[in-house]
Design a protein around this motif. Structure first.
Motif, PDB file in Angstrom:
ATOM      1  N   LYS A  21       0.932  -1.138   0.004  1.00 51.65           N
ATOM      2  CA  LYS A  21      -0.054  -0.017  -0.149  1.00 51.65           C
ATOM      3  C   LYS A  21       0.963   1.289  -0.025  1.00 51.65           C
ATOM      4  CE  LYS A  21      -4.142  -1.771   2.468  1.00 51.65           C
ATOM      5  NZ  LYS A  21      -5.069  -1.564   3.391  1.00 51.65           N
ATOM      6  N   TYR A  22       2.029   1.060   0.507  1.00 57.84           N
ATOM      7  CA  TYR A  22       2.977   2.389   0.681  1.00 57.84           C
ATOM      8  C   TYR A  22       3.631   2.755  -0.932  1.00 57.84           C
ATOM      9  CZ  TYR A  22       2.995   2.767   5.683  1.00 57.84           C
ATOM     10  OH  TYR A  22       2.541   3.197   6.758  1.00 57.84           O
ATOM     11  N   GLU A  23       3.251   1.904  -1.880  1.00 53.31           N
ATOM     12  CA  GLU A  23       3.950   2.431  -3.157  1.00 53.31           C
ATOM     13  C   GLU A  23       3.035   3.648  -3.557  1.00 53.31           C
ATOM     14  OE1 GLU A  23       2.804  -0.132  -6.326  1.00 53.31           O
ATOM     15  OE2 GLU A  23       0.981  -0.712  -5.716  1.00 53.31           O
ATOM     16  N   GLU A  24       1.715   4.060  -2.944  1.00 52.48           N
ATOM     17  CA  GLU A  24       1.012   5.134  -3.043  1.00 52.48           C
ATOM     18  C   GLU A  24       1.448   6.067  -2.073  1.00 52.48           C
ATOM     19  OE1 GLU A  24      -0.749   5.530  -5.678  1.00 52.48           O
ATOM     20  OE2 GLU A  24      -0.694   3.349  -6.487  1.00 52.48           O
ATOM     21  N   LYS A  25       1.728   7.334  -2.561  1.00 49.19           N
ATOM     22  CA  LYS A  25       2.084   8.383  -1.780  1.00 49.19           C
ATOM     23  C   LYS A  25       1.104   8.914  -0.567  1.00 49.19           C
ATOM     24  CE  LYS A  25       4.552  12.897  -1.571  1.00 49.19           C
ATOM     25  NZ  LYS A  25       5.686  13.820  -2.157  1.00 49.19           N
ATOM     26  N   GLU A  26      -0.105   8.652  -1.333  1.00 44.98           N
ATOM     27  CA  GLU A  26      -1.114   9.321  -0.532  1.00 44.98           C
ATOM     28  C   GLU A  26      -1.660   8.345   0.533  1.00 44.98           C
ATOM     29  OE1 GLU A  26      -1.232   8.663  -4.040  1.00 44.98           O
ATOM     30  OE2 GLU A  26      -1.609  10.653  -4.713  1.00 44.98           O
TER      31      GLU A  26
ATOM     32  N   CYS B 171       9.950   5.265  -4.218  1.00 43.11           N
ATOM     33  CA  CYS B 171       8.871   5.532  -5.390  1.00 43.11           C
ATOM     34  C   CYS B 171       8.377   7.189  -5.375  1.00 43.11           C
ATOM     35  CB  CYS B 171       7.564   4.954  -4.858  1.00 43.11           C
ATOM     36  SG  CYS B 171       7.637   3.064  -5.085  1.00 43.11           S
ATOM     37  N   TYR B 172       8.739   7.674  -4.162  1.00 44.06           N
ATOM     38  CA  TYR B 172       8.408   9.342  -4.013  1.00 44.06           C
ATOM     39  C   TYR B 172       9.314   9.678  -2.967  1.00 44.06           C
ATOM     40  CZ  TYR B 172       5.403   6.829  -0.777  1.00 44.06           C
ATOM     41  OH  TYR B 172       5.244   5.850   0.438  1.00 44.06           O
TER      42      TYR B 172
END
Length: 260
Positions: free
Chosen positions: A148-153, A224-225
């Motif tokens: 889930k942490y691949e998404e910065k949000e 990723c960010y």
């Protein structure tokens, strides 16, 4: 001539009929096997979740965690990530580094295993990075939700995870419970020994500043960010690692820094 044609036709019909029967049997066996396999994974999922929930209830305070340690002194801590299923004991067996790869807390066989810390990581010394492994189970248990942490949000909504560790002191056992702020979330892979590319999993046993700076630079480049956080030497880091399927021998990992 006519009789031969009839015989040939009858022979083909018999062979075709026999092939259909074999095919039907194969399909029945396949469906039965698939059903058994699905039932196995279904039962395994609920068994893992039930056992994890029971252990989590005990681990909520220092007393409960130390009671779990008395049950199994391979226990080294507890990892919890909010808004995920990650709420599990963390084990360590330095003489058998991957012992809990397919073992549950009670040392019985388990497909999902139990999260465990790399044999090179030292809680007592300590090494600057504690590397914790967990399976990426398709059922959603263990470290599956780490992705889930691949998404910065998601990181912005859940900027930290909690790790409790059991330490030995002159007075006895102590429990340290801390929050770890997300520094990086990265896709990577297990590389060959002669590959000069950054290998995050090689930094579990160091204490010196040079290797610390090298590790931080590597994870920041792979992230990723940008989280806007750069640890300084002396900070305690924790890496949560699991399998990923973006490439052969793929991995996904999240690094957190201890909040003071």
């Amino acid at each position: 001539m006519g009789n031969k044609a009839v015989k040939r036709k009858n022979g083909k019909s018999a062979m075709g009929y026999g092939s259909k029967i074999v095919l039907m049997i194969c399909l029945i066996v396949f469906c039965a096997s698939a059903a058994c396999l699905a039932d196995y994974f279904h039962k395994n999922y609920f068994k893992v979740q039930k056992e994890a929930k029971q252990l989590a209830e005990k681990s909520k305070d220092r007393k409960g965690l130390l009671e779990l340690y008395e049950e199994n002194n391979d226990l080294i801590g507890w990892i919890k990530v909010d808004n995920t299923k990650i709420d599990y004991p963390v084990m360590q067996t330095k003489s058998q580094p991957e012992y809990y790869l397919r073992k549950d807390f009670e040392k019985n066989y388990s497909l999902a295993g139990t999260p465990f810390i790399d044999a090179g990581s030292d809680i007592e010394e300590p090494t600057f990075n504690w590397l914790i492994y967990g399976h990426n189970m398709k059922s959603g248990v263990m470290f599956h939700d780490l992705l889930k942490y691949e998404e910065k949000e998601f990181m912005e909504s859940n900027p930290a995870f909690t790790l409790s560790v059991i330490k030995k002191t002159e007075e006895g056992l102590s429990v340290e419970k801390d929050k770890y702020r997300i520094v990086a979330a990265c896709y990577s892979e297990v590389r060959s020994e002669d590959d000069k590319a950054f290998k995050y999993y090689k930094y579990s046993s160091y204490t010196d500043e040079k290797m610390f700076e090298e590790f931080v630079k590597g994870i920041k480049n792979e992230s990723c960010y940008d989280t806007g956080i750069t640890p300084a030497y002396g900070d305690q880091l924790v890496t949560l690692s699991t399998c990923a399927y973006h490439t052969e021998n793929g991995r996904f990992y999240v690094v957190g820094v201890k909040q003071n």
